[in-house]
Design a protein around this motif. Structure first.
Motif, PDB file in Angstrom:
ATOM      1  N   ARG A   1       0.818  -1.211   0.000  1.00 19.53           N
ATOM      2  CA  ARG A   1       0.000   0.000   0.000  1.00 19.53           C
ATOM      3  C   ARG A   1       0.854   1.264   0.000  1.00 19.53           C
ATOM      4  O   ARG A   1       0.506   2.254  -0.633  1.00 19.53           O
ATOM      5  N   TYR A   2       1.968   1.211   0.707  1.00 20.01           N
ATOM      6  CA  TYR A   2       2.851   2.372   0.779  1.00 20.01           C
ATOM      7  C   TYR A   2       3.989   2.257  -0.225  1.00 20.01           C
ATOM      8  O   TYR A   2       4.462   1.171  -0.539  1.00 20.01           O
ATOM      9  N   LYS A   3       4.421   3.409  -0.697  1.00 19.86           N
ATOM     10  CA  LYS A   3       5.531   3.469  -1.631  1.00 19.86           C
ATOM     11  C   LYS A   3       6.481   4.568  -1.170  1.00 19.86           C
ATOM     12  O   LYS A   3       6.064   5.709  -0.980  1.00 19.86           O
ATOM     13  N   THR A   4       7.734   4.216  -0.968  1.00 20.53           N
ATOM     14  CA  THR A   4       8.726   5.194  -0.508  1.00 20.53           C
ATOM     15  C   THR A   4       9.621   5.596  -1.674  1.00 20.53           C
ATOM     16  O   THR A   4      10.160   4.735  -2.372  1.00 20.53           O
ATOM     17  N   ILE A   5       9.749   6.891  -1.872  1.00 19.94           N
ATOM     18  CA  ILE A   5      10.511   7.435  -3.000  1.00 19.94           C
ATOM     19  C   ILE A   5      11.479   8.493  -2.484  1.00 19.94           C
ATOM     20  O   ILE A   5      11.107   9.343  -1.672  1.00 19.94           O
ATOM     21  N   GLY A   6      12.717   8.448  -2.955  1.00 20.09           N
ATOM     22  CA  GLY A   6      13.694   9.474  -2.598  1.00 20.09           C
ATOM     23  C   GLY A   6      14.243  10.133  -3.846  1.00 20.09           C
ATOM     24  O   GLY A   6      14.281   9.529  -4.920  1.00 20.09           O
ATOM     25  N   SER A   7      14.659  11.387  -3.713  1.00 25.73           N
ATOM     26  CA  SER A   7      15.199  12.084  -4.878  1.00 25.73           C
ATOM     27  C   SER A   7      16.308  13.064  -4.487  1.00 25.73           C
ATOM     28  O   SER A   7      16.119  13.906  -3.603  1.00 25.73           O
ATOM     29  N   PRO A   8      17.473  12.971  -5.163  1.00 21.77           N
ATOM     30  CA  PRO A   8      18.536  13.967  -5.015  1.00 21.77           C
ATOM     31  C   PRO A   8      18.458  15.003  -6.138  1.00 21.77           C
ATOM     32  O   PRO A   8      19.299  15.895  -6.237  1.00 21.77           O
ATOM     33  N   GLY A   9      17.443  14.847  -6.992  1.00 25.12           N
ATOM     34  CA  GLY A   9      17.287  15.727  -8.138  1.00 25.12           C
ATOM     35  C   GLY A   9      17.037  14.912  -9.397  1.00 25.12           C
ATOM     36  O   GLY A   9      17.139  13.689  -9.385  1.00 25.12           O
ATOM     37  N   LYS A  10      16.726  15.592 -10.486  1.00 23.69           N
ATOM     38  CA  LYS A  10      16.530  14.927 -11.770  1.00 23.69           C
ATOM     39  C   LYS A  10      17.485  15.536 -12.801  1.00 23.69           C
ATOM     40  O   LYS A  10      17.304  16.669 -13.223  1.00 23.69           O
ATOM     41  N   GLY A  11      18.503  14.777 -13.168  1.00 25.96           N
ATOM     42  CA  GLY A  11      19.488  15.276 -14.123  1.00 25.96           C
ATOM     43  C   GLY A  11      20.569  16.112 -13.475  1.00 25.96           C
ATOM     44  O   GLY A  11      21.723  16.110 -13.906  1.00 25.96           O
ATOM     45  N   ASN A  12      20.202  16.847 -12.428  1.00 27.68           N
ATOM     46  CA  ASN A  12      21.154  17.673 -11.673  1.00 27.68           C
ATOM     47  C   ASN A  12      20.789  17.607 -10.200  1.00 27.68           C
ATOM     48  O   ASN A  12      19.664  17.276  -9.829  1.00 27.68           O
ATOM     49  N   TRP A  13      21.754  17.955  -9.360  1.00 25.06           N
ATOM     50  CA  TRP A  13      21.511  17.959  -7.923  1.00 25.06           C
ATOM     51  C   TRP A  13      20.448  18.990  -7.562  1.00 25.06           C
ATOM     52  O   TRP A  13      20.439  20.097  -8.072  1.00 25.06           O
ATOM     53  N   THR A  14      19.556  18.621  -6.655  1.00 22.68           N
ATOM     54  CA  THR A  14      18.589  19.576  -6.129  1.00 22.68           C
ATOM     55  C   THR A  14      19.149  20.225  -4.871  1.00 22.68           C
ATOM     56  O   THR A  14      20.005  19.643  -4.196  1.00 22.68           O
ATOM     57  N   ASP A  15      18.687  21.406  -4.549  1.00 25.44           N
ATOM     58  CA  ASP A  15      19.126  22.070  -3.317  1.00 25.44           C
ATOM     59  C   ASP A  15      18.701  21.289  -2.084  1.00 25.44           C
ATOM     60  O   ASP A  15      19.453  21.163  -1.118  1.00 25.44           O
ATOM     61  N   CYS A  16      17.476  20.782  -2.114  1.00 27.67           N
ATOM     62  CA  CYS A  16      16.884  20.144  -0.941  1.00 27.67           C
ATOM     63  C   CYS A  16      16.414  18.730  -1.294  1.00 27.67           C
ATOM     64  O   CYS A  16      15.266  18.539  -1.721  1.00 27.67           O
ATOM     65  N   PRO A  17      17.304  17.750  -1.145  1.00 23.22           N
ATOM     66  CA  PRO A  17      16.888  16.371  -1.436  1.00 23.22           C
ATOM     67  C   PRO A  17      15.792  15.921  -0.475  1.00 23.22           C
ATOM     68  O   PRO A  17      15.630  16.491   0.604  1.00 23.22           O
ATOM     69  N   TRP A  18      15.049  14.877  -0.865  1.00 20.59           N
ATOM     70  CA  TRP A  18      13.911  14.464  -0.045  1.00 20.59           C
ATOM     71  C   TRP A  18      13.665  12.960  -0.155  1.00 20.59           C
ATOM     72  O   TRP A  18      14.096  12.309  -1.111  1.00 20.59           O
ATOM     73  N   ILE A  19      12.937  12.446   0.845  1.00 21.54           N
ATOM     74  CA  ILE A  19      12.487  11.049   0.850  1.00 21.54           C
ATOM     75  C   ILE A  19      11.039  11.060   1.317  1.00 21.54           C
ATOM     76  O   ILE A  19      10.752  11.469   2.445  1.00 21.54           O
ATOM     77  N   ALA A  20      10.117  10.614   0.464  1.00 17.24           N
ATOM     78  CA  ALA A  20       8.682  10.698   0.751  1.00 17.24           C
ATOM     79  C   ALA A  20       8.074   9.313   0.918  1.00 17.24           C
ATOM     80  O   ALA A  20       8.506   8.346   0.287  1.00 17.24           O
ATOM     81  N   ILE A  21       7.049   9.236   1.780  1.00 12.56           N
ATOM     82  CA  ILE A  21       6.296   8.000   1.989  1.00 12.56           C
ATOM     83  C   ILE A  21       4.882   8.235   1.471  1.00 12.56           C
ATOM     84  O   ILE A  21       4.123   9.020   2.042  1.00 12.56           O
ATOM     85  N   LEU A  22       4.523   7.541   0.393  1.00 17.74           N
ATOM     86  CA  LEU A  22       3.226   7.755  -0.246  1.00 17.74           C
ATOM     87  C   LEU A  22       2.265   6.624   0.078  1.00 17.74           C
ATOM     88  O   LEU A  22       2.621   5.448  -0.033  1.00 17.74           O
ATOM     89  N   ASP A  23       1.065   6.976   0.475  1.00 12.24           N
ATOM     90  CA  ASP A  23      -0.012   6.001   0.592  1.00 12.24           C
ATOM     91  C   ASP A  23      -0.679   5.970  -0.779  1.00 12.24           C
ATOM     92  O   ASP A  23      -1.254   6.966  -1.216  1.00 12.24           O
ATOM     93  N   THR A  24      -0.600   4.839  -1.472  1.00 10.79           N
ATOM     94  CA  THR A  24      -1.104   4.778  -2.845  1.00 10.79           C
ATOM     95  C   THR A  24      -2.616   4.926  -2.934  1.00 10.79           C
ATOM     96  O   THR A  24      -3.157   5.083  -4.029  1.00 10.79           O
ATOM     97  N   LEU A  25      -3.310   4.867  -1.783  1.00  9.65           N
ATOM     98  CA  LEU A  25      -4.739   5.155  -1.788  1.00  9.65           C
ATOM     99  C   LEU A  25      -4.994   6.656  -1.868  1.00  9.65           C
ATOM    100  O   LEU A  25      -6.123   7.092  -2.096  1.00  9.65           O
ATOM    101  N   ILE A  26      -3.944   7.448  -1.656  1.00  3.54           N
ATOM    102  CA  ILE A  26      -4.067   8.900  -1.710  1.00  3.54           C
ATOM    103  C   ILE A  26      -3.361   9.440  -2.948  1.00  3.54           C
ATOM    104  O   ILE A  26      -3.914  10.236  -3.702  1.00  3.54           O
ATOM    105  N   THR A  27      -2.130   9.023  -3.158  1.00  7.39           N
ATOM    106  CA  THR A  27      -1.377   9.460  -4.327  1.00  7.39           C
ATOM    107  C   THR A  27      -0.280   8.460  -4.639  1.00  7.39           C
ATOM    108  O   THR A  27       0.280   7.838  -3.734  1.00  7.39           O
TER     109      THR A  27
END
Length: 308
Positions: free
Chosen positions: A46-72
């Motif tokens: 049900r949950y999906k965890t996604i992390g990102s340091p950026g797309k193609g280039n480094w982002t200023d503020c990297p993140w790691i999100a926990i998504l409930d697939t019933l919501i998004t």
């Protein structure tokens, strides 16, 4: 577990000066750090965890999100708990926040105000101790996404780089945010009918409504089962012509009492019915909203009386 905070804070700025492609830390944000968080989740389907340091280039503020697939199913929209690292790596927030990309695309220059208003509305729907959480965050970045994440913060907890939490504290906080995430996901007024239910039953009711309201699941059900009401046999196209074409509502049939909190598995064929708006409203008035046959019998009985 605390390594998901320690390593980025200690290494990110240095790694950011290097090539993005193939970078080991960037890879950990996409794979290793989300996998560590996944070990805490009871229901990994049900949950999906996604992390990102950026797309193609480094982002200023990297993140790691926990998504409930019933919501998004994407961090670009909806709302979810997310670790947001400050651009100077002096600390990191665990924030119940909003997907900003979708809001930016729809509201353009007014996006930040929309996010702030939504955040206020979300805060009003959850019970939390104001002394334990922050309603404002500062990511020390002038990038568009960072500014919008600041506006989209619902509640947050801050961990300064010189006082990061232990694994136990971090696990406890993640679980607490997931619980708040769940309580926020359910805000339907009809829930007042169930205020005397115990905690487990309350969670079952919330899960039922989240499944039923999931647009992605609903669309799959309609595509599979068609657009004829399974209770009264009406179609909106017959009544409204082109306006009613491919319109119907998906109703989650599985009895609430059978919903396990730790597991989420949906059978599109057997767990759902497609109903017209009237029948959908009426089935929810039954003592057992999963009893489609009872609703059919009521309709049949009334119809037979009208024919006499």
């Amino acid at each position: 577990m605390e390594n998901i905070l320690n390593e980025p804070i200690e290494s990110y700025l240095n790694e950011k000066s290097k090539n993005f492609g193939g970078n080991e830390l960037a890879g950990k944000f996409r794979n290793d750090f989300p996998s560590e968080i996944d070990t805490l989740l009871i229901d990994k389907t049900r949950y999906k965890t996604i992390g990102s340091p950026g797309k193609g280039n480094w982002t200023d503020c990297p993140w790691i999100a926990i998504l409930d697939t019933l919501i998004t199913e994407t961090p670009q929209k909806g709302y979810y708990p997310v670790f947001l690292f400050k651009s100077d790596m002096t600390g990191v927030y665990l924030s119940l926040n909003q997907g900003v990309t979708d809001v930016i695309e729809n509201y353009k220059r007014n996006a930040k105000e929309v996010l702030k208003l939504r955040a206020e509305d979300f805060r009003a729907k959850i019970n939390y101790k104001s002394s334990e959480f922050l309603t404002k965050i500062k990511l020390e970045s002038n990038t568009k996404n960072a500014k919008h994440y600041e506006a989209g913060n619902i509640i947050a907890k801050y961990y300064p780089s010189d006082n990061l939490p232990s694994s136990f504290e971090l696990k406890s906080d993640i679980i607490k945010f997931l619980d708040l995430y769940e309580s926020l996901a359910y805000s339907d007024n009809s829930f007042s009918d169930h205020t005397e239910k115990n905690h487990f039953e309350t969670k079952q009711i919330r899960l039922h409504w989240r499944i039923e309201r999931n647009t992605s699941l609903g669309n799959k059900v309609k595509k599979l089962k068609g657009y004829t009401c399974e209770a009264c046999d009406m179609t909106f196209k017959e009544k409204y012509g082109v306006l009613g074409e491919k319109f119907i509502e998906a109703h989650h049939l599985k009895p609430i009492s059978e919903l396990g909190i730790g597991k989420f598995k949906v059978d599109l064929e057997n767990d759902f019915a497609v109903l017209c708006s009237n029948c959908h409203s009426m089935i929810h008035k039954l003592e057992d909203p999963s009893d489609l046959n009872k609703l059919r019998n009521i309709i049949k009985t009334v119809h037979n009386k009208e024919l006499r």
